[in-house]
Every structure is written in C-alpha cells, then in structure tokens.
Motif scaffolding. Structure first.
Motif, mmCIF file in Angstrom:
data_model
loop_
_atom_site.group_PDB
_atom_site.id
_atom_site.type_symbol
_atom_site.label_atom_id
_atom_site.label_comp_id
_atom_site.label_asym_id
_atom_site.label_seq_id
_atom_site.Cartn_x
_atom_site.Cartn_y
_atom_site.Cartn_z
ATOM 1 N N VAL A 175 13.314 -0.597 -8.740
ATOM 2 C CA VAL A 175 14.028 -0.544 -10.012
ATOM 3 C C VAL A 175 14.306 0.916 -10.356
ATOM 4 O O VAL A 175 13.397 1.688 -10.646
ATOM 5 C CB VAL A 175 13.225 -1.228 -11.137
ATOM 6 N N LYS A 176 15.580 1.273 -10.280
ATOM 7 C CA LYS A 176 16.017 2.615 -10.650
ATOM 8 C C LYS A 176 17.032 2.462 -11.775
ATOM 9 O O LYS A 176 17.923 1.633 -11.694
ATOM 10 C CB LYS A 176 16.680 3.321 -9.467
ATOM 11 N N GLY A 177 16.894 3.222 -12.765
ATOM 12 C CA GLY A 177 17.838 3.159 -13.880
ATOM 13 C C GLY A 177 17.258 2.405 -15.045
ATOM 14 O O GLY A 177 16.653 1.340 -14.889
ATOM 15 N N ILE A 178 17.439 2.940 -16.210
ATOM 16 C CA ILE A 178 16.869 2.385 -17.432
ATOM 17 C C ILE A 178 17.496 1.041 -17.794
ATOM 18 O O ILE A 178 16.819 0.152 -18.290
ATOM 19 C CB ILE A 178 16.963 3.401 -18.596
ATOM 20 N N GLU A 179 18.791 0.873 -17.526
ATOM 21 C CA GLU A 179 19.457 -0.382 -17.893
ATOM 22 C C GLU A 179 18.913 -1.564 -17.088
ATOM 23 O O GLU A 179 18.661 -2.629 -17.641
ATOM 24 C CB GLU A 179 20.976 -0.259 -17.710
ATOM 25 N N LEU A 180 18.715 -1.371 -15.784
ATOM 26 C CA LEU A 180 18.154 -2.446 -14.959
ATOM 27 C C LEU A 180 16.722 -2.745 -15.387
ATOM 28 O O LEU A 180 16.329 -3.905 -15.491
ATOM 29 C CB LEU A 180 18.201 -2.074 -13.471
ATOM 30 N N ALA A 181 15.946 -1.721 -15.680
ATOM 31 C CA ALA A 181 14.568 -1.919 -16.127
ATOM 32 C C ALA A 181 14.532 -2.721 -17.426
ATOM 33 O O ALA A 181 13.725 -3.636 -17.584
ATOM 34 C CB ALA A 181 13.872 -0.570 -16.302
ATOM 35 N N LYS A 182 15.429 -2.399 -18.365
ATOM 36 C CA LYS A 182 15.497 -3.137 -19.633
ATOM 37 C C LYS A 182 15.894 -4.588 -19.405
ATOM 38 O O LYS A 182 15.319 -5.499 -19.997
ATOM 39 C CB LYS A 182 16.504 -2.477 -20.587
ATOM 40 N N PHE A 237 0.829 -1.208 0.000
ATOM 41 C CA PHE A 237 0.000 0.000 0.000
ATOM 42 C C PHE A 237 0.860 1.254 0.000
ATOM 43 O O PHE A 237 0.564 2.219 -0.698
ATOM 44 C CB PHE A 237 -0.935 -0.010 1.211
ATOM 45 N N TYR A 238 1.945 1.235 0.780
ATOM 46 C CA TYR A 238 2.810 2.410 0.869
ATOM 47 C C TYR A 238 3.987 2.349 -0.106
ATOM 48 O O TYR A 238 4.924 3.132 -0.003
ATOM 49 C CB TYR A 238 3.317 2.596 2.307
ATOM 50 N N ASN A 239 3.942 1.380 -1.047
ATOM 51 C CA ASN A 239 4.958 1.233 -2.091
ATOM 52 C C ASN A 239 6.367 1.072 -1.518
ATOM 53 O O ASN A 239 7.328 1.658 -2.009
ATOM 54 C CB ASN A 239 4.902 2.421 -3.061
ATOM 55 N N LYS A 240 6.472 0.264 -0.480
ATOM 56 C CA LYS A 240 7.776 -0.029 0.135
ATOM 57 C C LYS A 240 8.167 -1.463 -0.236
ATOM 58 O O LYS A 240 7.976 -2.378 0.535
ATOM 59 C CB LYS A 240 7.708 0.098 1.655
#
Length: 182
Positions: A156-163, A148-151
């Motif tokens: 995922v921070k950074g475009i490379e990790l997301a990809k 609920f509190y998005n913890k």
C-alpha cells in the motif's frame, strides 16, 4: 521448453470494489523462462495449481463463514477474524496461509483446532485433502519467508489507497460484527 508471460495494465478498477494499481514504468520486458525437463515443468505447474487451490479454499471458506453468519450461527473468534480479514489486501498471505500452517501442526500433533469450529475444521480438512501436501508445505514455507522479509503481494503506497482500504475494512468489520447477528 519455454513459457511466455504477457502483462496488461490499465490502471482502472474493473468493479467498484476493485483496487487498481498504478502503472510501473520500470518493467521493460520479461525474459522467456527455460525449463530443462518435463519433471521440472510439471513441478512448476503443480506449484501454481496449489496456489490456485489455496485461493479457491480462501473463497470457499469465506462463503462458508458468511453463510454461517447469515444463518445466525456462532462463529469462533478465529472464524470472525477470517470473515473480517477476507477482503484485506494480502489476506491469503498474512492470515490464511499462517492459519493453515498452524492447522497442519495441530493435526500432526493431534491437538484440537481452536481457531475453527468442528464443522469448519472438517470443511478445511476436506479442502486440504485435495491439495498436494508437499507443494502446500513449500507454499507455506515460502510465504513465511516472504512475511519475514516483508515481501507481500500488495504494497500500500499512497494515502488515498490507504484511506480506501481502511474505510472498506471498517465497513466490512461492521457488517460482520457479533453485535449484528440477528
């Protein structure tokens, strides 16, 4: 009583499939935690044991579903979702624990478990019988609050990790898609 925690960080993946997390310089030291009583300490240990048991359940459920899939057995839509979501970051938090919460509500209300087949439900019931229900309920409640509190554990921070995560998820989905059943 006191406990000490040491953190090590290399910033390098151990395996090709591992995710390495970037170093955070804002953590200077963690204070020693004081425990007032043996009962409190045992409760803290049981909480961690419960968390570890859920992680084992996660791995064992994935092994069971992978085995069923490899044998050509039909999986329910919920089982396919768990099989595909297993390698996602935060799988336990965002998929497994909510599913266990629903599973327990269905059990209490004597409702058929639709997310899992009868044999998988029997397997889950067997695993849940090994876990302290009070601590599991507390873990689930805490998890719901964290969602609920998005913890979440992994952010995922950074475009490379997301990809990287998107590609891995796409590959995993293709490996376990219903069209690939022999």
């Amino acid at each position: 009583m006191g406990t000490t925690l040491a953190l090590a960080h290399t910033g390098k993946a151990v395996f090709d499939t591992s995710i390495a997390f970037e170093k955070m310089d804002d953590i200077e030291a963690l204070s020693e935690m004081r425990v007032d009583s043996v009962e409190t300490f045992i409760g803290m240990l049981q909480k961690q044991i419960t968390h570890l048991q859920v992680l084992v359940l996660s791995d064992d459920l994935n092994s069971l579903l992978t085995s069923k899939f490899d044998q050509g057995a039909r999986l329910t839509a919920g089982e396919e979702k768990h099989l595909n979501d297993y390698r996602e970051p935060n799988y336990v938090e965002t998929s497994l624990l909510p599913a266990l919460a629903v599973y327990q509500m269905e059990t209490l209300n004597k409702v058929e478990h639709l997310e899992f087949s009868k044999d998988t439900a029997k397997f889950i019931e067997s695993k849940l019988s090994e876990i302290d229900h009070h601590f599991l309920e507390n873990l689930i409640k805490g998890n719901q609050s964290d969602i609920f509190y998005n913890k979440l554990t992994v952010e995922v921070k950074g475009i490379e990790l997301a990809k990287l995560l998107k590609e891995r998820a796409k590959k995993q989905t293709l490996e376990y898609s219903p069209q690939s059943v022999p």
